[in-house]
Scaffold this motif. Structure first.
Motif, PDB file in Angstrom:
ATOM      1  N   ASP A 191       0.833  -1.203   0.000  1.00 21.62           N
ATOM      2  CA  ASP A 191       0.000   0.000   0.000  1.00 21.62           C
ATOM      3  C   ASP A 191       0.870   1.256   0.000  1.00 21.62           C
ATOM      4  O   ASP A 191       0.602   2.214  -0.753  1.00 21.62           O
ATOM      5  N   LEU A 192       1.909   1.274   0.833  1.00 21.93           N
ATOM      6  CA  LEU A 192       2.799   2.431   0.887  1.00 21.93           C
ATOM      7  C   LEU A 192       3.691   2.500  -0.346  1.00 21.93           C
ATOM      8  O   LEU A 192       3.952   3.588  -0.885  1.00 21.93           O
ATOM      9  N   TYR A 193       4.123   1.341  -0.797  1.00 20.72           N
ATOM     10  CA  TYR A 193       4.987   1.244  -1.982  1.00 20.72           C
ATOM     11  C   TYR A 193       4.330   1.897  -3.198  1.00 20.72           C
ATOM     12  O   TYR A 193       4.933   2.706  -3.896  1.00 20.72           O
ATOM     13  N   TYR A 194       3.070   1.574  -3.432  1.00 18.79           N
ATOM     14  CA  TYR A 194       2.368   2.134  -4.591  1.00 18.79           C
ATOM     15  C   TYR A 194       2.097   3.626  -4.407  1.00 18.79           C
ATOM     16  O   TYR A 194       2.122   4.393  -5.373  1.00 18.79           O
ATOM     17  N   ALA A 195       1.859   4.048  -3.167  1.00 17.63           N
ATOM     18  CA  ALA A 195       1.627   5.474  -2.915  1.00 17.63           C
ATOM     19  C   ALA A 195       2.879   6.289  -3.232  1.00 17.63           C
ATOM     20  O   ALA A 195       2.799   7.358  -3.864  1.00 17.63           O
ATOM     21  N   CYS A 196       4.034   5.801  -2.822  1.00 17.35           N
ATOM     22  CA  CYS A 196       5.274   6.536  -3.056  1.00 17.35           C
ATOM     23  C   CYS A 196       5.659   6.544  -4.537  1.00 17.35           C
ATOM     24  O   CYS A 196       6.284   7.495  -5.018  1.00 17.35           O
ATOM     25  N   ALA A 197       5.283   5.507  -5.257  1.00 19.79           N
ATOM     26  CA  ALA A 197       5.623   5.427  -6.686  1.00 19.79           C
ATOM     27  C   ALA A 197       4.969   6.539  -7.495  1.00 19.79           C
ATOM     28  O   ALA A 197       5.385   6.801  -8.634  1.00 19.79           O
ATOM     29  N   GLN A 198       3.991   7.224  -6.925  1.00 17.16           N
ATOM     30  CA  GLN A 198       3.302   8.294  -7.654  1.00 17.16           C
ATOM     31  C   GLN A 198       4.238   9.433  -8.041  1.00 17.16           C
ATOM     32  O   GLN A 198       3.934  10.214  -8.950  1.00 17.16           O
ATOM     33  N   VAL A 199       5.375   9.558  -7.363  1.00 14.64           N
ATOM     34  CA  VAL A 199       6.293  10.670  -7.655  1.00 14.64           C
ATOM     35  C   VAL A 199       7.120  10.417  -8.909  1.00 14.64           C
ATOM     36  O   VAL A 199       7.792  11.330  -9.404  1.00 14.64           O
TER      37      VAL A 199
END
Length: 337
Positions: A61-69
């Protein structure tokens, strides 16, 4: 030279590292500012404090959120170069790097942007450090089979930059058999196949990956010790297991390093390699994994030599290149004796 010094300095390969998982909080905030994206954290320290995971899904969940950058070719270039700079410092001479295009194409990022950026970052690292890099495109197993076929079609113009295909993301409820037809097509294209199996999923997933996907390597595979037949097979067939010790502990596969199945795998003669998985999230890069494992098990130089040799011989590089790296490793062993 003591065993830890040898393990850290000797030439070795990394075969299980997700490039999106090397996005350090500091770089994430730099890219967020560059691209005008607001992260739900005040600063890098607050983001790093969120890296306390209960299981694989809480990490994802956090991994995909950070990939947004990650937006532009330059972003992917910088991400790859930052990882390879650290890899070089850890004695890595070959990195076979996973990337997840579906994480980006679902956000409207062209697969060409992803591949061109990663490729240029790898080329710069090779020029500056001499490190050899190959790209492995991974399909997200929680998505439908058709999504994987669509991604494969998008990737076909860039097959000269892709050495193989893999399967990652949530293991539970998504057996390798779900993607049997996709990987048959990957093999038709002349590419290597790897698959995550036997971490959160059962040993039966390892068997599926080998028999149905025709996997050349098993990523993780730490639960093979739960099935004597599976363990005997992977050892007999010298199937490389790309084990990620710190990741396994951080995701609660094992409560602490001393409970890891690494000793059982080695005792059975398994073809074990050590890797860092998602180093920004799981406590560090390959050198950090080596230090943690040595603190837990106090292995000798001979064991670390075997692990390094396993990694070099399990790469998808040419036989001549493998032989060159092994010769360097042998010379170092001789000097340490």
């Amino acid at each position: 030279m003591d065993a830890l010094s040898f393990a850290l300095a000797c030439p070795k390969a990394e075969l299980h590292m997700h490039i999106e998982g090397s996005l350090e909080p500091e770089l994430a905030f730099e890219l967020a500012q560059r691209n005008g994206i607001a992260l739900p954290y005040a600063n890098a320290a607050e983001l790093r404090a969120a890296y306390d995971f209960e299981d694989l899904q809480s990490f994802l969940d956090l991994y995909y959120a950070c990939a947004q950058v990650l937006i532009t070719e330059r972003d992917f270039h910088d991400l790859m170069f930052a990882y390879l700079q650290r890899a070089h410092a850890d004695g890595i001479v070959r990195a076979e790097v996973f990337f997840d295009p579906q994480t980006h194409t679902e956000r409207g990022i062209d697969i060409k942007t992803v591949i061109d950026g990663l490729w240029s970052g790898a080329q710069e690292a090779e020029r500056r450090f001499g490190i050899s890099t190959a790209l492995i495109l991974c399909f997200l197993r929680h998505l439908p089979e058709q999504a994987a076929f669509d991604t494969l079609q998008q990737a076909e113009p860039y097959l000269d930059r892709i050495v193989g295909f893999g399967l990652d993301s949530s293991e539970k409820g998504h057996p390798p058999s779900k993607f049997e037809r996709v990987f048959a097509r990957c093999r038709e294209l002349g590419k290597y196949v790897v698959a995550h199996a036997g971490e959160e999923g059962p040993p039966a997933y390892i068997t599926e990956a080998l028999d149905l996907l025709k996997a050349d390597r098993i990523d993780h595979g730490v639960r093979s010790v739960e099935d004597a037949a599976v363990l005997e097979r992977v050892a007999r067939e010298r199937i490389p297991l790309t084990v990620c010790p710190l990741s396994n502990v951080r995701l609660c596969v094992f409560d602490k390093m001393e409970l890891h199945t690494l000793p059982q795998l080695l005792a059975a003669g398994a073809n074990v390699t050590l890797n860092c998985d998602d180093p920004a999230y799981f406590g560090g890069y390959l050198g950090d994994n080596i230090r943690a494992v040595q603190a837990a098990f106090d292995w000798d130089i001979a064991t670390w030599y075997s692990l390094a040799r396993n990694s070099l011989e399990s790469t998808f590089a040419s036989p001549a290149q493998k032989a060159s790296w092994v010769a360097r490793l042998d010379a170092m062993l001789h000097a340490a004796s």
